[in-house]
Write an enzyme that holds these catalytic residues in place. Sequence first.
Site, PDB file in Angstrom:
ATOM      1  CE  LYS A 132      -4.806   8.934   3.481  1.00 42.40           C
ATOM      2  NZ  LYS A 132      -5.647   9.474   4.557  1.00 42.40           N
ATOM      3  CB  ILE A 156      -2.027   5.665  -0.241  1.00 48.28           C
ATOM      4  CG1 ILE A 156      -1.928   5.502   1.262  1.00 48.28           C
ATOM      5  CG2 ILE A 156      -2.841   4.530  -0.845  1.00 48.28           C
ATOM      6  CD1 ILE A 156      -3.287   5.585   1.946  1.00 48.28           C
ATOM      7  CG  ASP A 192      -1.786   1.120   1.404  1.00 50.60           C
ATOM      8  OD1 ASP A 192      -1.496   2.175   0.808  1.00 50.60           O
ATOM      9  OD2 ASP A 192      -2.786   1.020   2.137  1.00 50.60           O
TER      10      ASP A 192
END
Lengths: 431, 607
Positions: free
Chosen positions: A269, A232, A230
């Site tokens: 983000k 992000i 992940d």
Amino acid sequence: MAIQIDQPSVSLSRVAVSDTHGEDSPYFAGWKAYDENPYHELTNPSGVIQMGLAENQVSFDLLEQYLEKHSDGATNSGRTSGFRENALFQDYHGNGKLYGTNKRGRAKFNPESIVITAGATAANELLTFILADPGDALLVPTPYYPGFDRDLRWRTGVNIVPVHCDSSNNFEITPQALESAYNEAESNNIRVRGILITNPSNPLGATIRRTILENILDFATRKNIHLVSDEIYSGSAFSSDEFVSIAEILETRNYKDSERVHIVYSLSKDLGLPGFRVGTIYSYNDRVVTTARRMSSFTLISSQTQQLLASMLSDKQFTGSYIRTNRERLRKRYELIIDGLGKAGIRCLKGNAGLFCWMDLSTLLEEPTKEQELCLWKLMLHEVKLNISPGSSCHCSEPGWFRVCFANMSEKTLEVALRRIHDFMERRKAH
Amino acid sequence: MKPISAKHRKDRKGISVFTQPGKRFQTESHLCLASPAKQNHHLKLHETTPSLATSKPSVLCGQSLSPPPGRLLRRDTQATHMTRNPSPEPKESTRNPTRTGMRLIVPLQGVVQGRGGLILGSLIPCALFYFLQFYLKRHRSPPSNPPSQSPSAANLSELPRSSSRANLLARGSTGRANLSARATSIAKPNDSPYYIGLDRVREDPYDEIDNPDGIIQLGLSENRLSLDLIEDWVSQNLTDLKLGVGSQALGLSGIATYQPMDGLMEFKVAMADFMTEVMGRTVSFDPSRVVLTSGATPALEILSFCLADQGNAFLVPAPYYPGFDRDIRWRTGVELIPVHCRSCDNFTLSITALEQTFNQAKKRGHKVRGILISNPSNPVGNLLNRDTLYDLLDFARERNIHIISDEIFAGSTYGNEEFVSMSEIVDAEDADKDRVHIIYGLSKDLSIPGFRVGVIYSYNENVLAASRKLTRFSSVSSLTQQILVSMLSDKRFIQEYIKTNRQRIRTMCDLFVAGLRELGVECTKSSGGLYCWVDMSRLISPYNEKGELDLWDKLLNIGKINVTPGSACHCIEPGWFRFCFTTLNEKEIPVVMERIQKVVESCKPSV
């Protein structure tokens, strides 16, 4: 596991009545306290300051400037020719252009392997649906994002087996920790289907080193399990050369065994656009891509939003300068908060990415227990009026650590927050 | 405890059971009493043969997989295996006996057609078939397997093999990271003609100038008739709306940051008003009961997650929208049990059939958690009348189950018939609302599927609470919400749009139906939706699913039009097709008719 909440005459499913959504944890309780009494510079200066929400507002002005200049793209006004396609566009491939641009050219991405979802939350859930059956497990290094308990487990019926990391080596993921988590799962007769890492780590705010990544990939290969990375926060690493994507590791290995690797990315983000709900899955496994594409019917995003973002992201000049400026601003923020906390006598884990820092308040605990940590958390929330996230909500095995977000507010508000902490520490000392 | 009306109906049902003694003797036989002889003999044979011929299905599928007899109807075999069993072999075997049965029995058609249809039609062929089996069994050479076992024996050997292969993979000897069981079933190539057809159009789409020989899309219920109205509105109204950037009330921070996952309040208000408008202002919707999702697909899935556990079932009047199998079953593990509606009833739902299906499901150990209706119905296009809706509510009440009413075409009604929303019934009853849930969306009535807006409207607080949390996996972009708030709040535009759109659908429908009639092809009377339900049973040969799919294939490859065959919708009668006409413009209708004609002429009517 299921709580019997006041059942209506006609019964509901276990998903509906279970508490796997985890929204009763302090992580979410703090949000409620904030919602009831939110800080405002003028109207409510004694309110709670929200430091539990990883939202990036430091670069809104850049986006606003861009949209101001290109409002055509945003609304399709002027030329409505594009509207027709937009209204009907249901291409499950998503708009390939969305991706790639934001990831610097070090690793190559193939638009055919991208699946767009409504947010990274949905992307993670979708991957979990695809990689594991109910009762199976994913290994997740601790401390981890509190939302995973809900996102990965709730509807999928998949378990999370924590891989315990601690401060002795700056919470780095070791092969031994992986191995022991795997063995623990096996001894409980739980089949491990994959490992999910966040890189840069949420809540640690630090990137994962190349050698560690290689170890993790080797581990996944040895056990023949999947690896979900992940990423992000990858665009929120303060310096571009400190972040290594798993994609780069694969590239150096000539994509050997790459079919077990899947990357999650989003614009929430790095671009500060969580309201737009754009997440992506990038997989090196064709079957995963096919399945995810079919499953994405449950979580498609508006074509009109896609179009706006595609035109924004394909503007190389804009994205280039946005990422640069955004990084610089985040670094400044980070230094501001580390400096302020340092003056109050608080140390943090050395970070280099993300929208938060990992704060060590273990010295304030009377004894190193979860209960004491939660006491301190309540004190911070109700007395100091700061909503921060306790390490225990992130399943951290060491009590006394807290995640503190710094990018969802103005610099002025951050200074108020730091002053509050400073005063609090002074009072503690005087005690 | 039970309301008076329910009690009354119960009495009525008691009588209706009493008047159908045949029911006890054979489950589906009452249908033959009321329907034209020929078709039903065929159906009858279909239904009975599998239970005779495949005495082994429960063995080959394993105990938990054993499909109940009703699910062995040819429409269901495919779907059952799609999700449950990754190996395609058993599918063949359950079908083969059916085919053999057909071939045997079709010649008897003439004999049976006269009088005494029921007994002759069901008993004689069954008996003959049984004797044939018996004969074969005895006259096979002893060393080989008994013939009755051969189809299943093949499967018995197949099944362990495929599962052991999966185990090998899991152990990692091949080094391939394997996927979850649910993913494996989804990753398989699409075998439903519904999806195959859609894929074909994507590869070779018709275009008047660029690709005049391409495939014309009649398989997707998409409305292109009124897009110009939306376009006009956008060009007139969005020029000045800079998405709130700068000095506007919301500002970018009002949409770019995290917003409530179940939708902005302004949008819920606008949506509730729009629903009220669309449903003819007979009910008013409460914005606080609106949960917004990224399309009706996730709305339906989220509801299913809330109402049923894995292995539970919903009853669904069939023919039903082919996407339900995917939307509901894939990830939730909820089963769909078709309640068959028939041409002799104009494919309307009969409560008797519903009760029978419910009881059969219960007997087989299925836990039925709800009924899923689509009103206006997709694919038939008819409406459920007020009485039926009351009956449905009573039924759900008696059995203590949920009702999901998918009303996504509520604004696309065009006939003279009145559309009644389930919410109207619930409002009038004013009691026991919490078992009713409504699905809505903007993809059909406002023809903006690309915008991904769906709605769960529930009268159950706990369902609302759970679905709000679940929307985090499928929320709508706030940017899109903001644009739609301003569009939906433009009341004059919306009223005008709904009116014009209805007229246009009606015009198109009339033209299309008239065109088909000229070719000698009839449709069911429809009052809503973007399609008509076309009877081509006369043109298929043999009269079964194979014949239907042959015709579908001809329509696709010779006629170059993609339509949805009834079998994809679990229709129990072969030869019906869904034709969506709102993807066309008026001048394309002659082109389509010409193409249909070509296919019609190539099929010699069997009677």
